[in-house]
Design a protein around this motif. Structure first.
Motif, mmCIF file in Angstrom:
data_model
loop_
_atom_site.group_PDB
_atom_site.id
_atom_site.type_symbol
_atom_site.label_atom_id
_atom_site.label_comp_id
_atom_site.label_asym_id
_atom_site.label_seq_id
_atom_site.Cartn_x
_atom_site.Cartn_y
_atom_site.Cartn_z
ATOM 1 N N UNK A 599 0.904 -1.250 0.081
ATOM 2 C CA UNK A 599 -0.081 -0.051 0.004
ATOM 3 C C UNK A 599 0.930 1.199 -0.075
ATOM 4 N N UNK A 600 1.966 1.326 0.840
ATOM 5 C CA UNK A 600 2.813 2.408 0.943
ATOM 6 C C UNK A 600 3.537 2.587 -0.653
ATOM 7 N N UNK A 601 3.805 1.493 -1.410
ATOM 8 C CA UNK A 601 4.079 1.756 -2.661
ATOM 9 C C UNK A 601 3.360 2.334 -3.580
ATOM 10 N N UNK A 602 2.081 1.947 -3.466
ATOM 11 C CA UNK A 602 0.889 2.544 -4.194
ATOM 12 C C UNK A 602 1.018 3.919 -3.950
ATOM 13 N N UNK A 603 0.988 4.441 -2.752
ATOM 14 C CA UNK A 603 1.151 5.923 -2.626
ATOM 15 C C UNK A 603 2.083 6.706 -3.300
ATOM 16 N N UNK A 604 3.482 5.889 -3.313
ATOM 17 C CA UNK A 604 4.434 6.442 -4.082
ATOM 18 C C UNK A 604 4.443 6.507 -5.206
ATOM 19 N N UNK A 605 3.649 5.512 -6.027
ATOM 20 C CA UNK A 605 3.544 5.599 -7.413
ATOM 21 C C UNK A 605 2.783 6.591 -7.637
ATOM 22 N N UNK A 606 1.716 6.956 -6.920
ATOM 23 C CA UNK A 606 0.802 8.031 -7.326
ATOM 24 C C UNK A 606 1.432 9.210 -7.278
ATOM 25 N N UNK A 607 2.209 9.516 -6.356
ATOM 26 C CA UNK A 607 2.899 10.687 -6.054
ATOM 27 C C UNK A 607 4.013 10.805 -7.266
ATOM 28 N N UNK A 608 4.574 9.662 -7.751
ATOM 29 C CA UNK A 608 5.708 9.703 -9.000
ATOM 30 C C UNK A 608 4.955 10.012 -10.071
ATOM 31 N N UNK A 609 3.882 9.486 -10.256
ATOM 32 C CA UNK A 609 2.877 9.999 -11.482
ATOM 33 C C UNK A 609 2.800 11.432 -11.525
ATOM 34 N N UNK A 610 2.255 11.985 -10.350
ATOM 35 C CA UNK A 610 1.884 13.406 -9.968
ATOM 36 C C UNK A 610 3.257 14.270 -10.516
ATOM 37 N N UNK A 611 4.267 13.761 -9.775
ATOM 38 C CA UNK A 611 5.761 14.440 -10.158
ATOM 39 C C UNK A 611 5.770 14.880 -11.606
ATOM 40 N N UNK A 612 5.736 13.735 -12.543
ATOM 41 C CA UNK A 612 5.894 13.738 -13.956
ATOM 42 C C UNK A 612 4.616 14.547 -14.260
ATOM 43 N N UNK A 613 3.583 14.080 -14.309
ATOM 44 C CA UNK A 613 2.403 14.680 -15.158
ATOM 45 C C UNK A 613 2.226 16.205 -14.928
ATOM 46 N N UNK A 614 2.319 16.623 -13.641
ATOM 47 C CA UNK A 614 2.028 18.167 -13.225
ATOM 48 C C UNK A 614 3.255 18.883 -13.636
ATOM 49 N N UNK A 615 4.493 18.465 -13.812
ATOM 50 C CA UNK A 615 5.474 19.230 -14.505
ATOM 51 C C UNK A 615 5.612 19.219 -15.943
ATOM 52 N N UNK A 616 4.804 18.664 -16.687
ATOM 53 C CA UNK A 616 5.039 18.313 -18.042
ATOM 54 C C UNK A 616 4.342 19.757 -18.893
ATOM 55 N N UNK A 617 5.076 20.803 -19.409
ATOM 56 C CA UNK A 617 4.395 21.626 -19.948
ATOM 57 C C UNK A 617 3.499 21.314 -21.201
ATOM 58 N N UNK A 618 3.819 20.339 -21.901
ATOM 59 C CA UNK A 618 3.107 19.908 -22.911
ATOM 60 C C UNK A 618 1.653 19.572 -22.765
ATOM 61 N N UNK A 619 1.401 19.509 -21.740
ATOM 62 C CA UNK A 619 -0.019 19.077 -21.212
ATOM 63 C C UNK A 619 -0.898 20.372 -21.134
ATOM 64 N N UNK A 620 -0.268 21.379 -20.938
ATOM 65 C CA UNK A 620 -0.810 22.776 -20.783
ATOM 66 C C UNK A 620 -1.768 22.636 -19.765
ATOM 67 N N UNK A 621 -1.730 22.083 -18.685
ATOM 68 C CA UNK A 621 -2.721 22.095 -17.501
ATOM 69 C C UNK A 621 -4.012 21.146 -17.677
ATOM 70 N N UNK A 622 -3.973 20.286 -18.714
ATOM 71 C CA UNK A 622 -5.269 19.469 -19.017
ATOM 72 C C UNK A 622 -5.222 18.285 -18.347
ATOM 73 N N UNK A 623 -4.286 17.982 -17.523
ATOM 74 C CA UNK A 623 -4.165 16.734 -16.654
ATOM 75 C C UNK A 623 -3.402 16.869 -15.174
ATOM 76 N N UNK A 624 -4.246 16.930 -13.955
ATOM 77 C CA UNK A 624 -3.150 17.204 -12.839
ATOM 78 C C UNK A 624 -3.506 15.936 -12.035
ATOM 79 N N UNK A 625 -2.374 15.487 -11.244
ATOM 80 C CA UNK A 625 -2.825 14.612 -10.114
ATOM 81 C C UNK A 625 -2.361 15.011 -8.782
#
Length: 820
Positions: A599-625
């Motif tokens: 379960x702790x790994x699942x939390x880390x995965x979600x935060x890892x996805x958020x780190x990548x997705x939220x910092x990607x300028x190509x998305x132009x804010x269309x997706x946030x985690x």
């Protein structure tokens, strides 16, 4: 400030607050801190409740009433000030009073520490039921443990969950009344001695190796707009002898206070990690401690009322909230035969008629068992009683099913396979007159799977009571804008009978009502967006689709299925920027058990996805985690009203009921979910057209596993799924670390016990239906309205009314406040 202290019964409310500031807080207004003002306000509100508590208690003592006693190891009651003001009808009065005193009520409400007396849904359900019991004017007592340190506070550091001590009592608890005169002794260890009395009957005396004392700590539970005020009685452990002068005089100071330290450990912390032997021992001791104190208290109240022991089951109904209090079967027998000297048959009759058992899980590993050596060393006398219950019970099984030795072994209260264990669910099922599940599907599966043998032997005992949530806290308090709109549109009767929300359906096509509905939802989402920015630093668009999954982190709840979909959606947007995809904000929240590595790994995965997705300028804010830290009742006040989509995606057949699904529905969120737990009934009530359904059914899950489920087969034929898992393996969401998520990946690819890969394609397809529906704002709003309109079944008032009528045989008692 020149307000002088005056008598609370005649003073204007703001003067009562000042009186408590001075007389209870020892502060005067010019130097009082905001927390001082909060405490003074809380004491003033508590005084209003205690007047009603006194009237309620006196009425119960004077009349022939049956009291519902709810035994639960958890009560996640949430902050009390706002809820108490709501139930007393004092919100406007309190706001005006604090304004006169130069204080902001909302700021004071925000200061309140949340009592972390539960892990999640089980404890929150118990709290909802206390609210409904008082609102329906049912005489009731909640019994539990006063944990000095509740469930841990969760912080997220570098993507990982970090547990911090929950010091909810650090600044005091203004709602608590400690009853030093109400205390009971609880025994542990030692041995037993058998004798024969003058009438030739066997009598057993337990000679314990140590005892602790349980002291009652009471919190008033006020009903909504009624005079009924019931009680939550939590037990605090104390040493029988706090100080050993002989040790002290010998210069052994630490040995002198050792007994006090050991004894107070019992109520020190909520649910220790129960993997080590010491943790298991403490958890079993906690359960026996609060159950013994509670049953002794019920017997004392019976004596005070002047009722004979033979009438005990007519005076009290005791509900066992899951297996944690199921030792009550053996303990009530012990109290009746050892202390009250009843015959076995008379005691067994009273025990069965008093106790009822609610099962909350279909996971075999979650059905509590205790190793025989541990049980014998800690509770020798209760174990002897369990042996005797088992002997008599298995004799009955053999008479009913002659020659069926396999059935006898399956039903025994003692698991003889391997290391011997006491089966607590079996004990509860044998010693209770009623066994209920908490959703229609759950109750059906309960009778067909984990308790099948007992349902075949005692079919009359088994029934269903679908869970419910209190609309006071989770709509009226947390979503006041919507509550006001409902009042203006359909009147106020819905506040006392949630089924009246059906009248909303007539307005589902009204354009002006749509505008008002959307405006309230937009306001709630903006408020949550501000909280998210403050807590996480992530900026989210309130006009995006808020897709929310908040609940305990567990593999069967499948937060990782949601995470895999986000990776897939992210990949598609990266490859095809022209895709017409509605902007979406995914919000997760929930705590993982400290020892639950996956379960702790699942939390880390979600935060890892958020780190990548939220910092990607190509998305132009269309997706946030977003992973919202420290999800609890207080944070739920912001989250439930802001959700557009409620994620209820557990593997079918694994979730007993769920209550978060109900809180979202009441507030107008649409559900994407499997046919699991109460989702089945939510879909029936909302209408299939207002629910996004996907995934295998419980029967299909069973069939797939029986045929030999091979997750690799699903991986091979789904490129998107394979890409998502490969990206995780390559370190895309772990800053290049290719080993971090290896255990999670290996489990999915080689085992996948909760069929994440099998349901992935259907989930992705269903999420596309969500996106299509979101584009039609008018249609989405209509679906949202219909969800709230048809949420009446999921009120805890309805659930408690069913318990009263079908299990407890309790009746409402009107309280006259004129009673002194």
């Amino acid at each position: 400030m020149n307000d002088a202290p005056t008598d609370a019964s005649t003073a204007p409310f703001h003067q009562d607050v000042v009186r408590n500031l001075i007389c209870r807080q020892a502060r005067y207004p010019d130097v009082a801190t905001p927390h001082d003002w909060y405490m003074a306000l809380a004491y003033s509100v508590q005084g209003r409740m205690l007047a009603r508590w006194a009237a309620s208690t006196k009425t119960y003592a004077a009349r022939d009433v049956k009291v519902a006693c709810y035994l639960s190891a958890e009560f996640l009651i949430g902050p009390q000030l706002g809820n108490s003001l709501l139930n007393l009808g004092m919100q406007a009065e309190a706001r005006d009073a604090m304004r006169v005193l130069g204080q902001d009520l909302d700021a004071l409400l925000a200061l309140e520490e949340e009592p972390g007396l539960g892990n999640g849904g089980l404890g929150r359900l118990a709290a909802c039921y206390l609210d409904s019991l008082a609102t329906l004017e049912i005489p009731a007592i909640g019994y539990g443990i006063r944990y000095e340190f509740g469930i841990f506070d969760q912080q997220i550091r570098d993507g990982w969950q970090v547990e911090c001590t929950d010091k909810w009592l650090q600044k005091g608890n203004p709602w608590e009344i400690v009853r030093y005169d109400v205390g009971y002794y609880v025994s542990f260890g030692g041995h037993t001695e058998s004798t024969t009395d003058a009438e030739g009957r066997l009598r057993v005396r337990w000679i314990p190796s140590r005892q602790v004392k349980g002291v009652a700590c009471d919190m008033p539970m006020q009903g909504y707009r009624v005079n009924t005020c019931n009680m939550l009685r939590l037990w605090k452990s104390e040493a029988v002898e706090s100080f050993d002068f002989q040790d002290f005089n010998a210069g052994q100071y630490y040995q002198a206070v050792e007994e006090k330290v050991v004894s107070e450990t019992l109520s020190k912390v909520l649910y220790p990690n129960d993997e080590p032997d010491a943790g298991k021992r403490l958890r079993l001791a906690q359960q026996y401690f609060f159950v013994s104190c509670s049953l002794q208290d019920m017997l004392r109240l019976m004596d005070a009322k002047g009722t004979s022991i033979e009438k005990f089951a007519d005076l009290f109904a005791a509900q066992l909230n899951d297996t944690h209090p199921s030792i009550a079967v053996a303990e009530l027998m012990r109290l009746l035969i050892d202390e009250r000297l009843l015959s076995w048959d008379a005691a067994w009759d009273l025990t069965q008629r008093t106790l009822a058992y609610t099962n909350h899980t279909l996971l075999p590993e979650a059905l509590e068992t205790w190793g025989l050596p541990l049980f014998a060393s800690l509770l020798p006398r209760p174990l002897e009683i369990i042996y005797e219950i088992n002997r008599r019970f298995l004799d009955d099984v053999r008479r009913r099913f002659p020659g069926d030795d396999a059935r006898v072994a399956r039903m025994s209260l003692i698991d003889e396979a391997g290391a011997k264990k006491v089966r607590m669910a079996h004990l509860a099922s044998v010693g209770s007159h009623s066994v209920n599940g908490v959703a229609a599907l759950h109750s059906d599966l309960l009778k067909r799977t984990v308790l099948r043998d007992f349902a075949e032997m005692y079919p009359e005992r088994f029934l269903n009571v679908t869970n419910g949530v209190t609309p006071r806290r989770f709509l009226m308090l947390s979503n006041p804008g919507l509550a006001r709109l409902l009042d203006a549109t359909i009147g106020t009767d819905w506040t006392r009978d949630l089924a009246r929300l059906d009248a909303l359906a007539a307005h589902a096509g009204d354009a002006a009502f749509h505008d008002a509905w959307r405006a309230i939802r937009r306001e709630n989402k903006a408020a949550l967006a501000a909280r998210i920015a403050a807590e996480t630093g992530i900026a989210v668009d309130p006009d995006a689709l808020f897709d929310i999954q908040v609940k305990r982190i567990h593999e069967y709840k499948r937060q990782h299925l949601n995470a895999l979909y986000i990776i897939d959606l992210y990949n598609r947007l990266r490859r095809h920027p022209e895709l017409d995809v509605a902007p979406r904000c995914f919000v997760f929240g929930g705590k993982a058990a400290p020892g639950y590595a996956m379960a702790k790994l699942m939390i880390r995965l979600i935060n890892g996805i958020a780190e990548v997705v939220n910092s990607d300028p190509a998305l132009d804010g269309r997706l946030k985690v977003v992973f919202y830290p420290d999800f609890n009742v207080k944070n739920g006040h912001w989250i439930y009203p802001a959700a557009d989509l409620s994620e209820q995606i557990s593997t079918a057949g694994k979730e007993a009921s769920g209550t978060g699904n109900m809180k979202f529905m009441i507030n107008g969120a649409l559900t994407i979910g499997t046919l699991d737990g109460a989702n089945v009934e939510i879909r029936e009530e909302a209408g299939a057209e207002n629910f996004f359904l996907f995934g295998l059914t419980a029967q299909q899950v069973e069939e797939l596993k029986a045929s030999g489920y091979r997750p690799a087969d699903y991986l091979q034929r789904n490129d998107a799924l394979r890409d998502a898992l490969e990206q995780i393996a390559q370190g895309r969401f772990s800053r290049g670390d290719t080993e971090m998520f290896r255990p999670l990946l290996d489990n999915l690819v080689h085992h996948d016990p909760f069929l994440v890969l099998a349901d992935f394609a259907a989930y992705v397809e269903c999420q596309e239906q969500v996106s299509d529906a979101w584009r039609d704002a008018r249609q989405w709003t209509r679906m949202s309205i219909m969800n709230t309109a048809h949420s009446g079944k999921f009120s805890s008032d309805r659930a408690i009314a069913e318990y009263c009528a079908r299990i407890w045989n309790t009746r409402a008692v009107r309280i006259d406040l004129a009673q002194p």
